[in-house]
Design a protein around this motif. Structure first.
Motif, PDB file in Angstrom:
ATOM      1  N   ARG A  83      -0.889   6.061  -2.809  1.00 24.00           N
ATOM      2  CA  ARG A  83      -1.423   6.171  -1.212  1.00 24.00           C
ATOM      3  C   ARG A  83      -2.802   6.195  -1.323  1.00 24.00           C
ATOM      4  NH1 ARG A  83      -3.693  10.290   0.927  1.00 24.00           N
ATOM      5  NH2 ARG A  83      -3.549  11.486  -0.905  1.00 24.00           N
ATOM      6  N   ARG A  84      -3.671   6.893  -2.431  1.00 24.27           N
ATOM      7  CA  ARG A  84      -4.863   6.746  -2.468  1.00 24.27           C
ATOM      8  C   ARG A  84      -5.598   5.518  -2.433  1.00 24.27           C
ATOM      9  NH1 ARG A  84      -4.982  10.280  -6.795  1.00 24.27           N
ATOM     10  NH2 ARG A  84      -6.369   8.997  -7.632  1.00 24.27           N
ATOM     11  N   ILE A  85      -5.074   4.774  -3.253  1.00 26.30           N
ATOM     12  CA  ILE A  85      -5.601   3.395  -3.505  1.00 26.30           C
ATOM     13  C   ILE A  85      -5.438   2.824  -2.056  1.00 26.30           C
ATOM     14  CG2 ILE A  85      -5.466   1.299  -4.644  1.00 26.30           C
ATOM     15  CD1 ILE A  85      -4.634   2.768  -7.096  1.00 26.30           C
ATOM     16  N   HIS A  86      -4.403   2.993  -1.308  1.00 20.08           N
ATOM     17  CA  HIS A  86      -3.702   2.123  -0.197  1.00 20.08           C
ATOM     18  C   HIS A  86      -4.732   2.677   0.816  1.00 20.08           C
ATOM     19  CE1 HIS A  86      -1.748   0.504   3.308  1.00 20.08           C
ATOM     20  NE2 HIS A  86      -1.390   1.913   3.780  1.00 20.08           N
ATOM     21  N   GLU A  87      -4.954   3.981   0.946  1.00 22.40           N
ATOM     22  CA  GLU A  87      -5.663   4.487   2.042  1.00 22.40           C
ATOM     23  C   GLU A  87      -7.335   4.143   1.990  1.00 22.40           C
ATOM     24  OE1 GLU A  87      -5.458   8.582   2.320  1.00 22.40           O
ATOM     25  OE2 GLU A  87      -3.249   8.411   3.307  1.00 22.40           O
ATOM     26  N   ALA A  88      -7.750   4.046   0.724  1.00 20.22           N
ATOM     27  CA  ALA A  88      -9.316   3.498   0.166  1.00 20.22           C
ATOM     28  C   ALA A  88      -9.331   2.104   0.681  1.00 20.22           C
ATOM     29  CB  ALA A  88      -9.462   3.742  -0.933  1.00 20.22           C
ATOM     30  N   ALA A  89      -8.317   1.126   0.347  1.00 25.69           N
ATOM     31  CA  ALA A  89      -8.633  -0.176   0.783  1.00 25.69           C
ATOM     32  C   ALA A  89      -8.392  -0.315   2.370  1.00 25.69           C
ATOM     33  CB  ALA A  89      -7.384  -0.862  -0.058  1.00 25.69           C
ATOM     34  N   VAL A  90      -7.584   0.344   2.897  1.00 20.34           N
ATOM     35  CA  VAL A  90      -7.795   0.640   4.296  1.00 20.34           C
ATOM     36  C   VAL A  90      -9.015   0.831   5.015  1.00 20.34           C
ATOM     37  CG1 VAL A  90      -6.704   1.208   6.438  1.00 20.34           C
ATOM     38  CG2 VAL A  90      -5.245   0.439   4.514  1.00 20.34           C
ATOM     39  N   ASP A  91      -9.426   1.996   4.450  1.00 22.67           N
ATOM     40  CA  ASP A  91     -10.745   2.566   5.143  1.00 22.67           C
ATOM     41  C   ASP A  91     -11.954   1.569   4.695  1.00 22.67           C
ATOM     42  OD1 ASP A  91      -9.464   4.545   5.847  1.00 22.67           O
ATOM     43  OD2 ASP A  91      -9.757   5.885   4.384  1.00 22.67           O
ATOM     44  N   GLU A 108      -5.489  -7.439  -1.376  1.00 28.19           N
ATOM     45  CA  GLU A 108      -4.844  -7.721  -0.079  1.00 28.19           C
ATOM     46  C   GLU A 108      -3.314  -6.857  -0.217  1.00 28.19           C
ATOM     47  OE1 GLU A 108      -7.482 -10.968  -0.625  1.00 28.19           O
ATOM     48  OE2 GLU A 108      -5.963  -9.855  -1.958  1.00 28.19           O
ATOM     49  N   ASP A 109      -3.040  -6.769  -1.332  1.00 27.15           N
ATOM     50  CA  ASP A 109      -1.626  -6.188  -1.457  1.00 27.15           C
ATOM     51  C   ASP A 109      -1.863  -4.347  -1.339  1.00 27.15           C
ATOM     52  OD1 ASP A 109      -0.174  -8.401  -1.745  1.00 27.15           O
ATOM     53  OD2 ASP A 109       0.103  -7.840  -3.818  1.00 27.15           O
ATOM     54  N   ALA A 110      -2.960  -4.133  -1.680  1.00 29.57           N
ATOM     55  CA  ALA A 110      -3.499  -2.708  -1.385  1.00 29.57           C
ATOM     56  C   ALA A 110      -3.691  -2.332  -0.074  1.00 29.57           C
ATOM     57  CB  ALA A 110      -4.762  -2.357  -2.333  1.00 29.57           C
ATOM     58  N   VAL A 111      -4.290  -3.217   0.723  1.00 24.91           N
ATOM     59  CA  VAL A 111      -4.560  -3.182   1.954  1.00 24.91           C
ATOM     60  C   VAL A 111      -3.122  -2.844   2.911  1.00 24.91           C
ATOM     61  CG1 VAL A 111      -5.275  -4.245   4.291  1.00 24.91           C
ATOM     62  CG2 VAL A 111      -6.805  -4.228   2.006  1.00 24.91           C
ATOM     63  N   LEU A 112      -2.348  -3.803   2.485  1.00 31.44           N
ATOM     64  CA  LEU A 112      -0.884  -3.728   3.173  1.00 31.44           C
ATOM     65  C   LEU A 112       0.033  -2.708   2.640  1.00 31.44           C
ATOM     66  CD1 LEU A 112      -0.546  -7.654   2.960  1.00 31.44           C
ATOM     67  CD2 LEU A 112      -0.747  -6.367   5.056  1.00 31.44           C
ATOM     68  N   GLY A 113      -0.379  -2.101   1.432  1.00 28.92           N
ATOM     69  CA  GLY A 113       0.429  -0.995   0.586  1.00 28.92           C
ATOM     70  C   GLY A 113       1.867  -1.601   0.283  1.00 28.92           C
ATOM     71  N   LEU A 114       1.677  -2.799   0.111  1.00 30.41           N
ATOM     72  CA  LEU A 114       3.058  -3.596  -0.568  1.00 30.41           C
ATOM     73  C   LEU A 114       3.237  -3.310  -2.170  1.00 30.41           C
ATOM     74  CD1 LEU A 114       2.814  -6.921   1.339  1.00 30.41           C
ATOM     75  CD2 LEU A 114       4.294  -4.878   1.850  1.00 30.41           C
TER      76      LEU A 114
END
Length: 215
Positions: A23-31, A65-71
């Motif tokens: 979750r933390r990596i995904h949210e960091a990538a999105v932000d 890209e996968d981190a942004v998408l959360g896949l």
């Protein structure tokens, strides 16, 4: 993509910590992507914002890209595989099966694809809309996951020394299930996150009628 069959619902401290890191990596990538753009957001910056090392980042996501998408890597539920290969087995919730093979193939495919994670976050939708190449990334993951599911089922059929026609039937059902879900997704983009039995039934019925027309 590795063969990954989920053995059971046990969740411990280690599982919770792993989910939190995802979750933390995904949210960091999105932000960072929203702030700097997809091209400018680097793995190093994402890892630093998430409080992990680059090495840890790649243990969780193969690309930014996968981190942004959360896949994530797909999980194929072992009980669902057994129920599909042995339709006479009662489902784990004790209810009556009452569904034909195509329904079972669709349900197994929904469960497996849903384990990838879904870019349902409005922020992710905005990023994907601005970076259409991410659509291709999602499609690649879903295609690879469907092929993984086909391979796992085919291997299980071979282990049971069942006929080649059974393996062909399994493959055809899973591929057809994938096509049905893509069709249903056009009307309901959240079909994997919140499967709507009515929408799925409608899509299955449409395909049955189409197959009758060409039979």
């Amino acid at each position: 993509m590795q063969d990954s069959i989920e053995e059971g619902p046990t969740v411990g401290v280690r599982d919770r910590k792993r989910a939190e890191t995802f979750r933390r990596i995904h949210e960091a990538a999105v932000d960072l992507t929203l702030r700097d753009g997809l091209a400018a957001a680097t793995v190093a910056d994402i890892a630093e914002r998430a409080g992990v090392s680059r090495r840890t980042f790649f243990n969780y996501y193969p690309s930014k890209e996968d981190a942004v998408l959360g896949l994530r890597e797909p999980q194929i539920p072992a009980h669902a595989v057994e129920a599909f290969l042995h339709p006479s087995l009662p489902p784990p919730d004790g209810t009556s099966p009452g569904k034909d093979r195509l329904w079972q193939a669709v349900e197994l495919t929904v469960t497996t694809l849903a384990s990838l994670g879904s870019p349902a976050n409005p922020k992710v939708h905005a990023i994907v809309a601005a970076n259409t190449e991410l659509f291709d990334r999602v499609r690649e993951h879903r295609d690879a996951t469907q092929e993984l599911l086909v391979n796992v089922l085919t291997e299980r059929v071979a282990e049971q020394n069942r006929s080649p026609s059974t393996a062909d039937s399994v493959r055809a059902l899973v591929l057809l299930a994938g096509a049905i879900l893509r069709f249903a997704h056009c009307e309901d983009p959240d079909i994997l996150k919140n499967p709507d039995p009515t929408a799925i039934k409608k899509a299955i019925t449409t395909f049955r009628e189409a197959l009758k027309d060409i039979a």
